[in-house]
Design an enzyme around this catalytic site. Structure first.
Site, PDB file in Angstrom:
ATOM      1  N   CYS A  49       0.741  -1.265  -0.044  1.00  0.00           N
ATOM      2  CA  CYS A  49       0.036  -0.164   0.016  1.00  0.00           C
ATOM      3  C   CYS A  49       0.679   1.165  -0.193  1.00  0.00           C
ATOM      4  O   CYS A  49       0.252   2.406   0.148  1.00  0.00           O
ATOM      5  CB  CYS A  49      -0.946   0.146   1.334  1.00  0.00           C
ATOM      6  SG  CYS A  49      -1.912  -1.501   1.214  1.00  0.00           S
ATOM      7  N   HIS A  84      -2.612   8.067   6.174  1.00  0.00           N
ATOM      8  CA  HIS A  84      -2.888   6.636   5.606  1.00  0.00           C
ATOM      9  C   HIS A  84      -4.238   6.269   6.040  1.00  0.00           C
ATOM     10  O   HIS A  84      -4.843   5.922   5.292  1.00  0.00           O
ATOM     11  CB  HIS A  84      -1.831   5.739   6.125  1.00  0.00           C
ATOM     12  CG  HIS A  84      -1.788   4.608   5.255  1.00  0.00           C
ATOM     13  ND1 HIS A  84      -1.674   4.216   4.188  1.00  0.00           N
ATOM     14  CD2 HIS A  84      -1.939   3.252   5.922  1.00  0.00           C
ATOM     15  CE1 HIS A  84      -1.993   3.061   3.604  1.00  0.00           C
ATOM     16  NE2 HIS A  84      -1.896   2.300   4.729  1.00  0.00           N
ATOM     17  N   HIS A 127      -9.570   2.476   0.201  1.00  0.00           N
ATOM     18  CA  HIS A 127      -8.226   2.445  -0.070  1.00  0.00           C
ATOM     19  C   HIS A 127      -7.739   1.750  -1.267  1.00  0.00           C
ATOM     20  O   HIS A 127      -8.228   0.677  -1.559  1.00  0.00           O
ATOM     21  CB  HIS A 127      -7.646   1.247   1.287  1.00  0.00           C
ATOM     22  CG  HIS A 127      -6.368   1.195   1.373  1.00  0.00           C
ATOM     23  ND1 HIS A 127      -5.295   1.697   0.512  1.00  0.00           N
ATOM     24  CD2 HIS A 127      -5.624   0.417   2.410  1.00  0.00           C
ATOM     25  CE1 HIS A 127      -4.015   1.372   1.194  1.00  0.00           C
ATOM     26  NE2 HIS A 127      -4.364   0.659   2.139  1.00  0.00           N
TER      27      HIS A 127
END
Lengths: 335, 399
Positions: free
Chosen positions: B153, B287, B324
């Site tokens: 990620c 994040h 995400h």
């Protein structure tokens, strides 16, 4: 390019030790093949062969780390190769003073776990194992290796053709120029499973798959260690005719001495490369013909052999690294 | 800059959605989620554009994620007043799943037959991310080097940071960098098996009762060039990419160190390289996934890094709106920082009812205008990769 190869390590179908690989290449050993059985679906009716890394790692080769308990075979190949690279450089983790970078190069990644997880999804969609999924990500082995080596700084994973290793070397140089690291461990690896072996057989029925890992510890130039004296950037090509032209151009820039090519032993696959290098006057070695196609590990293994020959034979060693999308050439020699 | 996300097909649409505090979550229809705990994601309805007119038959090999990436590349080039990739020295792209759906289809076809299957060579060849990138470069007739980064990620942020390093060391003058990922069954199911997807379908980063993340898909790229290269083209820069820092969290393969030590390192180093103090950061795009572990670790890290200044630093997570985006997240979120700097606004961290006690910063709960010169974005990935980027306005001065 201003880098030396301080140490190398290799895990291959010839064995878990770097010397196993070197000996097999130089003696052109015939390594037996096997046929991987499918772990899902109908039984395959055609032949496809693999040369796998034999057995388990020697007891003292892998550090005792809980991260390695459930890790993929690829992770273990990487850790074993990395430990040998450090050992061959005569360096310990402490010697590297927290300034070691790590670049992992892969083509397919942790396919055994990916296939297993996806197969579970098809058969029991409500119960896929949560232990398996995290190990499928491309950078999982690099994470385990970083933990084993205590590397908490510069760590990255590059994916692509085997010669993406060239970008890894440029990355190592870039990080050193930015003063982020003093040494860089490049680890190129691959593991096989039935799906990948079958996939290779679609390219050519005679292609033999292989697996393993190559590790290169790079640092600023050191006397008595092989140095990378030339490295072309990856030159992209789109059409077969462009590829042939690029390969010929790269071949014309090669040095004298020894050539290590990327040939697999299958004439139809190797033809563009063998044609480009047909005029090579010196010795020539083809680790791919001994091991099989180790995909993401294959160029790294060429570099390990090159480093050995540059040191032992005191001649420049040229590496031919052709790819489907881009190609490169490098020269390594003791300076 | 070019961007395609569940909030919009381009910069204008994304900004409009962020201004309107829109969320993009809806039932997953691309694959069967009937056995999953979570059932929603933030997906994109891909337009029926002819993005690869020169590829001919090969255009049918292009994957969904590659399509998103190409959209964003075309928007970026248009903004930069370029017609193709000529003059670009390198392409650096981050992805975590690549063309996973093609791999899934290869598997399904393989296990269903005991003999070789027609089309499998094309599937296995096209499944590889570097082959997908080759389709893009072939469309443009471009022959430069491609670097593909896959650090879960953090991949998109790593790609932009790597490009910055290439330019700073003189390896390149002009780099197209970014990231992408598309929805895939294996990946969605994987996160679901870990029980980190929000059963409610609504991620609520930094909320005290948050119950997980939601997956999204998308892509974004930036054209990053040295000042000399920009002057050469007489181009109008949008902002300055000040700094990038990365570190590796060795705590666990998937869980962050609760103290967020690697994140403290990256934020500290990014500020040091940019020549600024924490209190000069006008916005953090966190994040902020919405999982219990990530958000508290990141909140702790921000507190430790900024100290007393934390209370005055606005922070939000746009994953609350678009999910995400995995390998695309770092790039898309850096692009949102760029938009925020240019528009002088802050996107919201939506659906927060009660902030987690670990939140000591100014949690921006909905869109608001703001004055800011520096924006920071964090990206953390499986395997412990932590990355921080800092961007600033052209008037902001400094590194």
């Amino acid at each position: 390019m201003n880098l030396s190869i301080l140490g190398t390590g290799a895990v291959t179908a010839a064995g878990w030790l770097t010397q196993d690989f070197i000996t097999a290449c130089l003696q052109r050993t015939m390594i037996p093949t096997s046929e991987p059985a499918r772990t899902a679906g109908k039984t395959r009716t055609w032949t496809c062969r693999v040369r796998g890394v034999p057995g388990a790692a020697p007891a003292d080769l892998l550090p005792k780390s809980p991260r390695l308990r459930r890790a993929s075979p690829l992770t273990k190949f990487e850790v074993a190769a990395a430990m040998q690279a450090l050992s061959s450089a005569g360096l310990s983790i402490a010697d590297l003073g927290g300034r070691l970078g790590l670049v992992q190069v892969l083509q397919n990644g942790c396919v055994q776990y990916s296939v297993r997880f996806f197969a579970e999804l098809q058969v029991q969609p409500e119960l896929p194992s949560p232990l398996i999924f995290p190990e499928t990500v491309f950078n999982a082995p690099a994470s385990h290796l970083a933990q084993c080596l205590g590397v908490n700084g510069m760590v990255t994973t590059l994916i692509g053709e085997p010669n993406h290793l060239v970008e890894a070397v440029f990355t190592a140089q870039q990080w050193m120029e930015e003063d982020l690291i003093d040494h860089c461990l490049i680890v190129a690896s691959e593991e096989m499973d039935w799906m990948t072996v079958e996939a290779l057989s679609y390219y050519h029925p005679d292609l033999i798959a292989s697996e393993g890992a190559a590790a290169l510890l790079l640092g600023r130039p050191v006397a008595g260690k092989p140095r990378i004296t030339a490295l072309s950037p990856l030159l992209t090509h789109h059409l077969p005719i462009d590829r042939q032209r690029v390969l010929r151009e790269l071949a014309s820039s090669g040095s004298t001495g020894t050539l290590i090519d990327h040939c697999s032993g299958v004439a139809a696959i190797d033809r563009p490369e063998t044609s480009a290098w047909s005029g090579w006057p010196g010795d020539r070695w083809s680790p791919g013909m001994v091991l099989g196609d180790a995909l993401g590990a294959s160029c790294g293994l060429q570099w390990v052999l090159a480093s050995h020959l540059a040191t032992s034979q005191q001649v420049p060693v040229t590496l031919s690294m052709p790819g489907a999308n881009a190609s490169s050439v490098a020269v390594i020699q003791q300076v | 800059m070019g961007i395609m996300s569940p909030l919009g097909m381009d910069w204008q649409e994304n900004e409009a959605s962020l201004r309107a505090n829109r969320t993009a979550f809806r039932p997953v229809t691309l694959f069967d989620v009937s056995h999953r705990i979570a059932k929603t994601a933030a997906s994109i309805d891909l337009p029926d554009d002819t993005l690869f007119p020169k590829l001919g038959r090969k255009a049918s090999f292009v994957d969904r994620g590659t399509t998103m990436l190409m959209h964003s590349i075309r928007e970026c080039l248009q903004q930069a007043k370029m017609t193709d990739l000529d003059g670009i020295d390198a392409l650096v792209i981050g992805t975590s799943a690549g063309a996973m759906p093609l791999g899934e289809e290869y598997f399904r076809q393989a296990v269903a037959s005991e003999t070789k299957v027609r089309g499998q060579l094309r599937r296995v060849d096209s499944y590889m991310p570097h082959r997908q990138m080759a389709l893009i470069t072939e469309e443009f007739g471009w022959q430069g080097p491609i670097t593909l980064i896959s650090n879960a990620c953090a991949s998109g942020a790593n790609a932009i940071g790597h490009a910055l390093g290439m330019i700073r060391t003189g390896r390149a003058k002009r780099v197209l960098a970014g990231g992408y990922d598309a929805l895939a069954d294996l990946v969605y199911s994987g996160f679901d098996s870990l029980k980190v997807l929000a059963p409610s379908g609504m991620p609520r980063p930094f909320d005290a009762a948050r119950d997980g993340l939601a997956i999204g898909e998308g892509a974004s790229v930036m054209l990053i060039e040295s000042e000399e290269a920009a002057a050469e083209r007489r181009s109008d820069a949008l902002a300055c990419l000040c700094s990038y820092a990365t570190a590796t969290d060795l705590h666990h393969l998937t869980q962050p160190d609760p103290a967020g030590s690697a994140a403290v390192t990256t934020m500290t180093n990014a500020c040091r390289i940019a020549g600024i103090e924490p209190d000069q950061i006008g916005y953090i795009n966190s994040h902020g996934t919405g999982t219990p572990h990530n958000d508290v670790a990141e909140a702790n890290a921000i507190t430790q890094w900024a100290g007393a200044a934390a209370a005055g630093i606005p922070v939000s997570s746009t994953k609350s709106a678009m999910g995400h985006l995995l390998g695309g997240a770092g790039a898309v979120e850096a692009s949102i920082c760029l938009m925020a700097l240019l528009g002088q606004w802050l996107p919201g961290s939506l659906n927060v009812r009660e902030a987690d006690p670990a939140v000591t910063f100014d949690l921006v709960r909905e869109f608001r205008p703001a004055k800011l010169t520096h924006a920071l974005t964090n990206s953390f990935g499986f395997g412990g990769t932590n990355a921080t980027l800092i961007l600033r306005t052209l008037e902001g001065g400094g590194a």
